[in-house]
Design a protein around this motif. Structure first.
Motif: not given
Length: 110
Positions: A4-5, A7-9
């Motif tokens: 998730i980290t 993907t978001f970054s």
């Protein structure tokens, strides 16, 4: 959590790169339109099948090759000239050029 980290970054990074490209190409007035299109793209991307996203990503990456190939062809004469200039110099010759040294009055050579 790590995925998730990542993907978001990645989304933030690509947003920023795209925004800077839009500003370079179209000026500051393009930022708001780019933001709107980005949010719509993220929303639509979250609803469609993953295979479609991968196919679209492959297509767009392939299309990026077109301007790059065009630029390489346009710059081929410059690249050839610079290569000849570099290859024409004597690479193994010893360079006897003196290297300037800064001196500090209090401590000698820096």
């Amino acid at each position: 959590m790590g995925l998730i980290t990542f993907t978001f970054s990645t989304m933030l990074g690509w947003y920023y790169y795209g925004e800077r490209c839009a500003v370079y190409l179209f000026g500051e007035k393009a930022i708001m339109l780019y933001k709107i299109l980005w949010v719509i793209g993220i929303f639509v991307g979250s609803l469609v099948e993953l295979n479609l996203i991968w196919d679209l990503a492959d297509l767009l990456n392939g299309l990026m090759a077109i301007p790059n190939i065009f630029a390489v062809l346009l710059l081929s004469n410059v690249i050839a000239a610079e290569t000849k200039k570099y290859s024409g110099s004597h690479i193994n010759d010893k360079d006897e050029t003196e290297i300037p040294v800064l001196k500090n009055a209090n401590k000698g050579v820096l």
